[in-house]
Every structure is written in structure tokens, then in C-alpha cells.
Scaffold this motif. Structure first.
Motif, PDB file in Angstrom:
ATOM      1  N   ALA A   8       9.611  -2.640  29.273  1.00  0.00           N
ATOM      2  CA  ALA A   8       9.613  -3.681  28.249  1.00  0.00           C
ATOM      3  C   ALA A   8       8.186  -4.171  28.035  1.00  0.00           C
ATOM      4  CB  ALA A   8      10.520  -4.837  28.651  1.00  0.00           C
ATOM      5  N   ASP A   9       7.702  -4.069  26.777  1.00  0.00           N
ATOM      6  CA  ASP A   9       6.363  -4.522  26.420  1.00  0.00           C
ATOM      7  C   ASP A   9       6.463  -5.695  25.450  1.00  0.00           C
ATOM      8  OD1 ASP A   9       4.470  -2.700  27.730  1.00  0.00           O
ATOM      9  OD2 ASP A   9       5.419  -1.152  26.498  1.00  0.00           O
ATOM     10  N   LEU A  10       5.759  -6.773  25.772  1.00  0.00           N
ATOM     11  CA  LEU A  10       5.702  -7.948  24.910  1.00  0.00           C
ATOM     12  C   LEU A  10       4.239  -8.239  24.590  1.00  0.00           C
ATOM     13  CD1 LEU A  10       6.985 -10.456  23.539  1.00  0.00           C
ATOM     14  CD2 LEU A  10       6.667 -11.654  25.727  1.00  0.00           C
ATOM     15  N   THR A  11       3.938  -8.429  23.301  1.00  0.00           N
ATOM     16  CA  THR A  11       2.568  -8.696  22.868  1.00  0.00           C
ATOM     17  C   THR A  11       2.554  -9.888  21.924  1.00  0.00           C
ATOM     18  OG1 THR A  11       2.004  -6.349  23.014  1.00  0.00           O
ATOM     19  CG2 THR A  11       0.535  -7.743  21.736  1.00  0.00           C
ATOM     20  N   VAL A  12       1.563 -10.775  22.117  1.00  0.00           N
ATOM     21  CA  VAL A  12       1.334 -11.908  21.229  1.00  0.00           C
ATOM     22  C   VAL A  12      -0.138 -11.888  20.834  1.00  0.00           C
ATOM     23  CG1 VAL A  12       1.375 -14.413  20.957  1.00  0.00           C
ATOM     24  CG2 VAL A  12       3.141 -13.284  22.321  1.00  0.00           C
ATOM     25  N   SER A  13      -0.426 -12.057  19.540  1.00  0.00           N
ATOM     26  CA  SER A  13      -1.817 -12.000  19.090  1.00  0.00           C
ATOM     27  C   SER A  13      -2.104 -13.107  18.090  1.00  0.00           C
ATOM     28  CB  SER A  13      -2.130 -10.641  18.466  1.00  0.00           C
ATOM     29  OG  SER A  13      -1.374 -10.436  17.289  1.00  0.00           O
ATOM     30  N   LEU A  14      -3.353 -13.572  18.117  1.00  0.00           N
ATOM     31  CA  LEU A  14      -3.871 -14.536  17.165  1.00  0.00           C
ATOM     32  C   LEU A  14      -5.175 -13.988  16.600  1.00  0.00           C
ATOM     33  CD1 LEU A  14      -3.430 -17.840  19.205  1.00  0.00           C
ATOM     34  CD2 LEU A  14      -2.142 -17.236  17.157  1.00  0.00           C
ATOM     35  N   ASN A  15      -5.354 -14.121  15.294  1.00  0.00           N
ATOM     36  CA  ASN A  15      -6.606 -13.722  14.656  1.00  0.00           C
ATOM     37  C   ASN A  15      -6.979 -14.761  13.615  1.00  0.00           C
ATOM     38  OD1 ASN A  15      -7.440 -10.651  15.327  1.00  0.00           O
ATOM     39  ND2 ASN A  15      -5.204 -10.832  15.347  1.00  0.00           N
ATOM     40  N   GLN A  16      -8.269 -15.013  13.509  1.00  0.00           N
ATOM     41  CA  GLN A  16      -8.728 -15.953  12.493  1.00  0.00           C
ATOM     42  C   GLN A  16     -10.073 -15.490  11.942  1.00  0.00           C
ATOM     43  OE1 GLN A  16      -9.962 -20.616  12.371  1.00  0.00           O
ATOM     44  NE2 GLN A  16      -7.916 -20.152  13.163  1.00  0.00           N
ATOM     45  N   SER A  17     -10.234 -15.639  10.629  1.00  0.00           N
ATOM     46  CA  SER A  17     -11.492 -15.338   9.958  1.00  0.00           C
ATOM     47  C   SER A  17     -11.873 -16.529   9.099  1.00  0.00           C
ATOM     48  CB  SER A  17     -11.362 -14.077   9.088  1.00  0.00           C
ATOM     49  OG  SER A  17     -12.563 -13.819   8.390  1.00  0.00           O
ATOM     50  N   ARG A  18     -13.110 -16.998   9.277  1.00  0.00           N
ATOM     51  CA  ARG A  18     -13.597 -18.151   8.516  1.00  0.00           C
ATOM     52  C   ARG A  18     -14.965 -17.849   7.898  1.00  0.00           C
ATOM     53  NH1 ARG A  18     -10.404 -22.546   9.596  1.00  0.00           N
ATOM     54  NH2 ARG A  18     -11.924 -23.893   8.542  1.00  0.00           N
ATOM     55  N   SER A  71       0.839  -1.195   0.000  1.00  0.00           N
ATOM     56  CA  SER A  71       0.000   0.000   0.000  1.00  0.00           C
ATOM     57  C   SER A  71       0.874   1.244   0.000  1.00  0.00           C
ATOM     58  CB  SER A  71      -0.892  -0.014   1.245  1.00  0.00           C
ATOM     59  OG  SER A  71      -1.563   1.213   1.397  1.00  0.00           O
ATOM     60  N   ALA A  72       0.294   2.362  -0.465  1.00  0.00           N
ATOM     61  CA  ALA A  72       0.978   3.655  -0.373  1.00  0.00           C
ATOM     62  C   ALA A  72       0.762   4.306   0.986  1.00  0.00           C
ATOM     63  CB  ALA A  72       0.490   4.588  -1.479  1.00  0.00           C
ATOM     64  N   VAL A  73      -0.021   3.656   1.833  1.00  0.00           N
ATOM     65  CA  VAL A  73      -0.261   4.124   3.201  1.00  0.00           C
ATOM     66  C   VAL A  73       0.242   3.037   4.153  1.00  0.00           C
ATOM     67  CG1 VAL A  73      -1.996   4.827   4.893  1.00  0.00           C
ATOM     68  CG2 VAL A  73      -2.267   5.474   2.483  1.00  0.00           C
ATOM     69  N   GLY A  74       1.223   3.369   4.965  1.00  0.00           N
ATOM     70  CA  GLY A  74       1.797   2.392   5.878  1.00  0.00           C
ATOM     71  C   GLY A  74       0.889   2.144   7.071  1.00  0.00           C
ATOM     72  N   ILE A  75       0.729   0.873   7.457  1.00  0.00           N
ATOM     73  CA  ILE A  75      -0.062   0.482   8.622  1.00  0.00           C
ATOM     74  C   ILE A  75       0.904   0.015   9.707  1.00  0.00           C
ATOM     75  CG2 ILE A  75      -1.957  -0.932   9.476  1.00  0.00           C
ATOM     76  CD1 ILE A  75      -2.695   0.963   7.181  1.00  0.00           C
ATOM     77  N   TYR A  76       0.749   0.580  10.898  1.00  0.00           N
ATOM     78  CA  TYR A  76       1.621   0.248  12.023  1.00  0.00           C
ATOM     79  C   TYR A  76       0.765  -0.125  13.225  1.00  0.00           C
ATOM     80  CZ  TYR A  76       5.274   2.392   9.224  1.00  0.00           C
ATOM     81  OH  TYR A  76       6.141   2.683   8.205  1.00  0.00           O
ATOM     82  N   VAL A  77       1.092  -1.234  13.868  1.00  0.00           N
ATOM     83  CA  VAL A  77       0.417  -1.650  15.096  1.00  0.00           C
ATOM     84  C   VAL A  77       1.465  -1.707  16.205  1.00  0.00           C
ATOM     85  CG1 VAL A  77      -0.901  -3.461  16.250  1.00  0.00           C
ATOM     86  CG2 VAL A  77      -1.331  -2.952  13.833  1.00  0.00           C
ATOM     87  N   ASP A  78       1.298  -0.856  17.194  1.00  0.00           N
ATOM     88  CA  ASP A  78       2.261  -0.749  18.304  1.00  0.00           C
ATOM     89  C   ASP A  78       3.688  -0.552  17.793  1.00  0.00           C
ATOM     90  OD1 ASP A  78       0.286  -0.985  20.248  1.00  0.00           O
ATOM     91  OD2 ASP A  78       0.415  -3.170  20.293  1.00  0.00           O
ATOM     92  N   GLY A  79       3.810   0.271  16.755  1.00  0.00           N
ATOM     93  CA  GLY A  79       5.121   0.626  16.225  1.00  0.00           C
ATOM     94  C   GLY A  79       5.694  -0.340  15.216  1.00  0.00           C
ATOM     95  N   VAL A  80       5.010  -1.455  14.933  1.00  0.00           N
ATOM     96  CA  VAL A  80       5.508  -2.468  14.003  1.00  0.00           C
ATOM     97  C   VAL A  80       4.782  -2.318  12.669  1.00  0.00           C
ATOM     98  CG1 VAL A  80       5.733  -4.936  13.529  1.00  0.00           C
ATOM     99  CG2 VAL A  80       6.102  -4.067  15.848  1.00  0.00           C
ATOM    100  N   ALA A 134       7.923  -6.910  20.499  1.00  0.00           N
ATOM    101  CA  ALA A 134       8.592  -6.551  21.749  1.00  0.00           C
ATOM    102  C   ALA A 134       9.146  -5.142  21.606  1.00  0.00           C
ATOM    103  CB  ALA A 134       9.721  -7.527  22.072  1.00  0.00           C
ATOM    104  N   THR A 135       8.745  -4.261  22.506  1.00  0.00           N
ATOM    105  CA  THR A 135       9.241  -2.888  22.523  1.00  0.00           C
ATOM    106  C   THR A 135       9.932  -2.651  23.857  1.00  0.00           C
ATOM    107  OG1 THR A 135       7.448  -2.130  21.100  1.00  0.00           O
ATOM    108  CG2 THR A 135       8.635  -0.454  22.340  1.00  0.00           C
ATOM    109  N   ILE A 136      11.207  -2.320  23.784  1.00  0.00           N
ATOM    110  CA  ILE A 136      12.013  -2.112  24.991  1.00  0.00           C
ATOM    111  C   ILE A 136      12.608  -0.718  24.939  1.00  0.00           C
ATOM    112  CG2 ILE A 136      13.975  -2.925  26.356  1.00  0.00           C
ATOM    113  CD1 ILE A 136      13.589  -5.665  24.995  1.00  0.00           C
ATOM    114  N   SER A 137      12.403   0.054  25.985  1.00  0.00           N
ATOM    115  CA  SER A 137      13.008   1.389  26.063  1.00  0.00           C
ATOM    116  C   SER A 137      13.779   1.518  27.369  1.00  0.00           C
ATOM    117  CB  SER A 137      11.930   2.473  25.969  1.00  0.00           C
ATOM    118  OG  SER A 137      11.049   2.406  27.070  1.00  0.00           O
ATOM    119  N   TYR A 138      14.948   2.154  27.278  1.00  0.00           N
ATOM    120  CA  TYR A 138      15.774   2.365  28.461  1.00  0.00           C
ATOM    121  C   TYR A 138      16.213   3.820  28.513  1.00  0.00           C
ATOM    122  CZ  TYR A 138      19.022   1.544  32.244  1.00  0.00           C
ATOM    123  OH  TYR A 138      19.650   1.582  33.461  1.00  0.00           O
TER     124      TYR A 138
END
Length: 753
Positions: free
Chosen positions: A242-252, A107-116, A326-330
Motif C-alpha cells: 500500500a502506497d500513500l502520497t501527499v504533495s503540495l506545490n506552489q508557484s508565486r 490535452s491530447a497527451v495524457g499526463i499520469y503521476v504514479d498512475g493517477v 493511494a495505490t494498493i495491490s494485493y
């Protein structure tokens, strides 16, 4: 003329900001302060010299925005469409976007979720739930965000774990037997005191569908999806987070069931101009549903109901997503070190009834898998100092595997002893496949600095150097590989420099004006759609834009009124364009670079709290977006309007809360409006959609200081025709309409602790 009006509007806003910001009144509510991370750090929206729309999680919930597609029209100049039920949104901001639905086209428009960065279009329609905020950044964002942001960027921020216990849940039930449940719970993990906290959230969304198959009586375009997210935050002191996120998505849910519009005139009365390339006379618009026009196999759809059809089969669009970040800031004192790591995996299997007819004319099977790993490291200054800076490095590795097929004209097969399968490639009768593999590696180094020349005047400069390495292997074949057509292997490296120069002047404590220049780019690559011609695959070149913008941000009357306006001018080179062209009697996909495009316009966002409990918002976009010097395959598109680029679009909302003897009344009415849009590059009249206005409403009763809320809701309450896209397939004698839901309504219940 529009350019003059746009600049005049910004000039007027600047004068009002300079003089009117002092005309304060006392008392009353203030417009809510909004904190955004558009520049990779937390800042007040009013201090950031970028055109930004910020939508809170509560706003998204009240407007029932279930995924990215629901954002269309909610930010000035933002249009989003799709021809799929589970994937591949096509996003346009200020007319900038790409019509291609194939998986390797970014896409010409970037999609970011929690900085990723969400690289895969397969993953960009994941369900929205448990969100903190969504930010829509208009205009090129090449310096801090990099490739594929010539149109802008959309930042999605999920709710983070907290050190206090929190829980919330909501349940909607409505027409189409629709059920939407979502909720979240979190707080500290007792074993480690308050240094470790968690949050678990999820969503379940299901309905019976809104399109009737007249052959079976079943409903299609149904939803059946769920998502789960687990987040941990480790914060042992005030330096490390330190932030750690795990996600699952499903569409049927069901594959898209489109509406079929026949094009082949069968009577003299219905016949329009004869098209020698197609071999038939085009149907006159007044006769589309007369029964006197058909597709090439003779099917006539005599119904004008966009929510009915005669479908030979009802497929499923199955999508499975996994992501972790994983987002880590110090905090190092004068500066902070930030690491953002992401991994995404998307797998899709979509069996699509493409022709929307009872005869096997064309069906599709889209099978794709994509994996992306990314890493960003940033070092950035802390605090509101005279020099604020940021420097970083970025790396991403992306792997795409596609094994899709089109089954074309199966009903026209004529088996013989010499040809028992009846395949006839010369007449496009066969099962056509295009298995492909693409691996991409992206590298970038970037930096930006804001320097206060005086207490009121700030200069900004930024630069980014990017390298994209792409290896592409493609096979064109028929009958499952039994008939090879050609193989293509090529590698190419794309290098680009993007940057930003800006100046901002603070007129008062509540008003500022700004001007900026941005150089953006969208990476070149290879076309990944079906073709029998090796030259169609490219490579195509980088898309480049020089963007100029001026704007003003101001607040008046003790912050009860906020007005942000901007005017812009874009000069595009090598704009990447997807079209459908005729090659003999066939309608084929084609991807190329346009010579140039010119885009200019203005947008404005206004928020006000004129009375206790009343919040008003209004967004307006004025746009001119045209191709310049663009000739492709013998057709001159110069002067045509870009797809999905309405000249005017408006959105607004009124939210009201009022205390009652028990609890409080809460209500909201919102709308989106846009003028005519074209869905194709050629500006074909039959492939356009006229002015549309969509109105939604919600009315409820809130109890116990907001712990509980119940009420009624309605979407598209005036049942406006909801055409999302129109795809031409004239070589087979028809167009297909992708349609959104008609009017829906229901009840809701919410609770939070």
C-alpha cells in the motif's frame, strides 16, 4: 516519399535484428536495462511493443528538466510549449496536440503521476523533483489509458519509500541569481519494524527573471516555486503493498512578460498589403522594429531584443496545487488486485500584461479552480505465462470553476454624462468576463490480453468502453456582470469505444518486430474561452484516430548497442482544432472539429556503450502531418501542416565517466534539434519559427564512490534564440512572443547516502 523511407527504415532494422543480433562480442559495458510500466505492469522496455522513451531521474537531473516543459525534444516527435509561467502546457507528440490554453480543454497527451491521471492543465506544470523515471509513450493509448490520449501518454513515477535508509540532496546556483535546491530522505519507520517505510522530499526554485521592463528597470519571467511530497509504503508481507502520497506545490513567480511585435504600418515604406477586415496595412517584416509600425494605440516597439519590453504593470502568476493518491495491490496468487485512488486540487490567479506595451490595450486576469477525484480498479494476471491479461474499471469526477476577464482598450474609453464608464461593446471597449462552471463524470471498462501462440509469436487484443458526462454553465458579460451578454446551459454525454490489436514476433532473444492497430479518442466537450457568440461554445465532437504502426526492437554486441525503430500512419476524423479568427475587426478564439488529418512518419532511438564509461544516445523523428478537407469559417486549411509538427527532430547525448587519482570525472553534452514549425493552423509565415538547435553541457568531479559530486553546468550554451510560441492579436495590431530563457550557466553540488 517520407512514407516509403519510414517503412524501408523499419524493414532494414528488422533484417539487422534478425541477422546482426547474433554478431556478439564479449566484454565491455551493457546498455542499461530499463523497466517500464507502460502496460500497467513492470516489463522490460525491449519486450513492450510500443514506441517508448524512458528517462531516468538521474538523466532528468543532469539535463535540468524542472517540469514538463523541459521534456520538449527529449523524445522523438515530442514538442511542448506554453504561454504561461505556471500552468497550461500544450503537448504535441508526432504532431498530435491541441493549441488551446483554456482550462476545460484537455490535452491530447495524457499526463499520469504514479498512475493517477492529471486532468487539469492547471496542474500539469508542477515541479519535477525526486523522480524515479518518466516514460513517454508515443501513439494512441486508448485501451489502457482511455480518453485524451490520441497523441500518447507521459507517465511520471516518483521515488518510493525503501526499507533501508536513503538520503540525497542537490544545489544549483547560476546566472539570473538562480537557486535550485531539492532533496529527499527516507527509510523504515522503527516503530513497526520494516513493514512501514517513509520518504520526504522537496524542491525550492527561484531566480530573478530574464526579461527587462525598460519602464521600471525590473526583471520579469522570474521563478519562485516550491514543492513538498510525503510518501508512506506499508508492506507487511509479500502479498500486500500500500502506497500513500501527499504533495503540495506552489508557484508565486511573475506572470509572463512577452515580446510585442507591432503590425500596423504607419508609413508608405513600411506598408504591406492592406487588410480590409483589420482596416490597416500590415507592416512589412523588414520594418517591424523600425519605429514605423505600431499597435492600434500607436505604440512602436523599436527593439529587436526579445528579452526587453515596455510593460505597464508586472503581474503575478499564483498557482496552488494539492494532491494525494493511494495505490494498493494485493497478490491473490495467479492474479493481483490493484486499486489506484487520486484526488487533485488546483487554484490559479494570474494577472497578465497581455499586450506587452505601456498603454492599457488588453490585460487579462485568469482565475480558475479545478478539483478531480478518480478511482481505478484492476485485476491482472501474474507472471510470464502464456496468457497475460488485465481487466479494469475507471471512474473520475471533475469540477471546474472559472472567473476570468479581459480588459480591452481601456485607453480608448471616452466617458460622457450619458456613458460615464466609457464602455462601448460594439467596438470591443470594456471589461469582458466569462464566469463558467463545468462538471464532468467519466466512466470506463477496459481489458487487454496478450496470448503466446508460440514461443516466438504473441497476439494482443484490447478494448475500452468510455462514457463522459459533461454539464456546462457559461455566462458572457461585461463590466463585472453589470452588462449581461448571454447565458448558456447545456449537458451532453459522449460515448466511445477504443481498442488495440497487435502482433509481436521474437526473432531472437535480443530482437523482435511488431505491428499494431490502435483506435483512440479524445472526448468532446464545450469551449471555455471568452466569446460573445453562444454558437462558439459547441459542443464539439469526439476526436477519433485509427493508428497503424510497425516497429522493431533489438540489441547487439552483448547488449552494448540498442536500436528501436517504428513507422506509423494515423487517420484522424473530427480532429479538435483551436484557431484565432477575425470577426470584424476583432481577433477571437475559435474551437472546432477539422474534417480529417493524415499523419505519417518514423522515429528511432539508439543507445550505445562503445567504450568503458561512455554512453551515447540518439533519437530521430521524421514526420508529415497535414489537415485534409478542413474548411472553417470560410477559410480552407486543407494541406496545411499541423502546429508544432516539425518535419525532422533529433536529440542526442554523450555521457562520459573516467576515474581520476582522486574521484572521477563525469561529463555530459546533450542537444535537441528541430526543423521549422508553425504556431498556427493557417501556416502564417510570420507565426513560424525556423530551425533551432539547443546545446547543454555539464562537467563535474565525483568523490567517495559517488557520495559527492560538484561541477559546472550550462544550458543553451550557444545562446540560440528561444521562441516558445507566437500568439497573433492582429485585431489590436500586434503579435506577442513567448520566449524561454537565454543562455544560463552555473555550479552544482550533490550528495547522497
Amino acid at each position: 516519399m517520407m512514407r516509403t523511407r519510414a517503412l524501408a527504415g523499419v524493414g532494414l532494422a528488422a533484417l539487422l535484428a534478425a541477422g546482426g543480433a547474433h554478431a556478439q562480442t564479449s566484454g565491455g559495458n551493457e546498455v542499461e536495462e530499463i523497466v517500464v510500466t507502460a502496460q500497467k505492469r513492470a516489463e522490460n522496455l525491449q519486450d513492450v511493443p510500443i514506441a517508448i522513451t524512458a528517462l531516468t531521474g538521474e538523466t532528468l537531473r543532469n539535463q535540468r528538466v524542472g517540469n514538463l516543459l523541459g521534456l520538449t525534444g527529449l523524445s522523438p516527435g515530442l514538442q511542448i510549449k506554453t504561454d504561461d509561467n505556471a500552468a497550461n502546457p500544450r503537448i504535441f507528440i508526432r504532431g498530435v496536440g491541441v493549441n488551446d490554453f483554456n482550462p476545460s480543454t484537455a490535452s491530447a497527451v495524457g499526463i499520469y503521476v504514479d498512475g493517477v491521471y492529471v486532468a487539469s492543465p492547471l496542474a500539469q506544470l508542477a515541479s519535477f523533483y525526486d523522480l524515479q523515471q518518466v516514460e513517454v509513450l508515443r501513439g494512441p493509448q486508448g485501451t489502457l489509458y482511455g480518453r485524451n490520449t490520441t497523441g500518447g501518454a507521459i507517465n511520471v513515477t516518483t521515488k518510493k519509500p525503501t526499507k533501508t535508509f536513503q538520503a540525497d540532496a542537490s544545489l544549483d546556483y547560476g546566472t539570473l541569481n538562480a537557486v535550485n535546491f531539492q532533496g529527499g530522505v527516507g527509510g523504515p519507520v522503527p516503530v513497526l519494524g520494516d513493514s512501514l517505510s517513509f520518504r520526504l522530499s522537496g524542491v525550492y526554485d527561484k531566480d530573478d527573471g530574464y526579461t527587462l521592463n525598460r519602464l521600471t528597470g525590473n526583471k520579469g519571467n522570474d521563478a519562485n516555486r516550491w514543492g513538498l511530497r510525503a510518501a508512506l509504503r506499508y508492506q507487511p508481507d509479500d502479498k500486500l503493498t500500500a502506497d500513500l502520497t501527499v504533495s503540495l506545490n506552489q508557484s508565486r513567480g511573475g506572470s509572463i512578460l512577452a515580446y510585442n511585435r507591432p503590425l500596423v504600418a504607419q508609413t508608405a515604406a513600411a506598408s504591406g498589403a492592406f487588410d480590409p477586415s483589420l482596416g490597416y496595412a500590415m507592416c512589412k517584416p523588414a520594418y517591424y522594429t523600425s519605429g514605423q509600425c505600431t499597435n492600434v494605440l500607436g505604440y512602436a516597439n523599436a527593439s529587436g531584443d526579445l528579452y526587453q519590453g515596455d510593460y505597464q504593470f508586472e503581474g503575478k502568476d499564483i498557482l496552488k496545487l494539492f494532491g494525494t493518491s493511494a495505490t494498493i495491490s494485493y497478490d491473490l496468487g495467479p492474479m493481483t488486485l490493484v486499486s489506484v485512488t487520486g484526488y487533485q486540487r488546483a487554484a490559479r490567479d494570474d494577472a497578465e500584461e497581455t499586450d506587452a506595451s505601456p498603454y492599457p490595450l488588453i490585460t487579462a486576469r485568469y482565475i480558475a479552480r479545478e478539483e478531480t477525484t478518480s478511482q481505478e480498479l484492476r485485476l491482472q494476471s501474474n507472471g510470464k505465462t502464456g496468457l497475460r491479461w488485465l481487466a479494469g474499471l475507471y471512474f473520475a469526477n471533475d469540477y471546474l470553476n472559472n472567473n476570468s476577464t479581459y480588459d480591452v482598450l481601456r485607453a480608448a474609453r471616452n466617458p460622457t454624462p450619458a456613458n460615464p464608464t466609457g464602455v462601448d461593446l460594439a467596438n470591443s471597449i470594456g471589461l469582458f468576463g466569462w464566469p463558467l462552471h463545468q462538471s464532468s463524470k467519466s466512466y470506463a471498462a477496459f481489458g487487454q490480453a496478450d496470448y503466446d501462440l508460440t514461443e516466438r509469436l504473441t497476439l494482443t487484443a484490447g478494448l475500452r468502453y468510455s462514457v463522459d458526462e459533461k454539464d456546462f454553465h457559461y455566462v458572457s458579460e461585461a463590466e463585472g456582470g453589470a452588462i449581461p451578454i448571454f447565458a448558456f446551459d447545456q449537458s451532453k454525454t459522449f460515448r466511445s469505444v477504443s481498442g488495440r490489436l497487435g502482433v509481436q514476433y521474437k526473432l531472437t532473444d535480443d530482437a523482435n518486430i511488431y505491428a499494431s492497430y490502435n483506435r483512440g479518442y479524445k472526448s468532446g466537450g464545450f469551449f471555455s474561452g471568452q466569446t460573445t457568440e453562444p454558437s462558439d461554445l459547441g459542443p464539439y465532437q469526439d476526436e477519433k484516430v485509427n493508428a497503424y504502426e510497425v516497429g522493431a526492437k533489438s540489441e547487439f554486441f552483448d547488449k552494448r548497442l540498442r536500436a528501436n525503430v517504428s513507422a506509423f500512419y494515423y487517420d484522424y476524423k473530427d480532429l479538435q482544432v483551436y484557431t484565432v479568427i477575425q470577426r470584424g475587426a476583432l481577433s477571437v478564439q475559435y474551437f472546432t472539429n477539422a474534417s480529417a488529418a493524415k499523419i505519417y512518419g518514423a522515429d528511432a532511438e539508439i543507445q550505445a556503450t562503445p567504450a568503458e564509461g561512455l554512453d551515447l544516445s540518439l533519437g530521430v523523428s521524421l514526420l508529415s502531418a497535414e489537415y485534409k478537407d478542413f474548411v472553417s469559417v470560410g477559410t480552407d486549411y486543407s494541406g496545411n501542416t499541423l502546429p508544432s509538427a516539425p518535419k525532422t527532430s533529433v536529440n542526442g547525448a554523450a555521457h562520459y565517466e573516467h576515474p581520476l587519482p582522486i574521484g572521477a570525472f563525469v561529463g555530459q553534452v546533450d542537444f535537441t534539434y528541430r526543423t521549422k514549425v508553425y504556431f498556427d493552423t493557417a501556416n502564417t509565415e510570420r507565426l513560424s519559427d525556423p530551425v533551432r538547435t539547443f546545446v547543454n553541457a555539464q562537467f563535474g568531479w565525483r568523490l567517495e564512490d559517488g557520495k559527492y559530486e560538484m561541477g559546472v553546468w550550462g544550458k543553451n550554451i550557444f545562446d540560440e534564440t528561444n521562441i516558445v510560441d507566437i500568439t497573433p492579436i492582429p485585431g489590436l495590431g500586434f503579435d506577442v512572443f513567448s520566449v524561454g530563457a537565454p543562455r544560463t550557466y552555473g555550479v552544482y553540488l550533490r550528495a547522497k547516502y
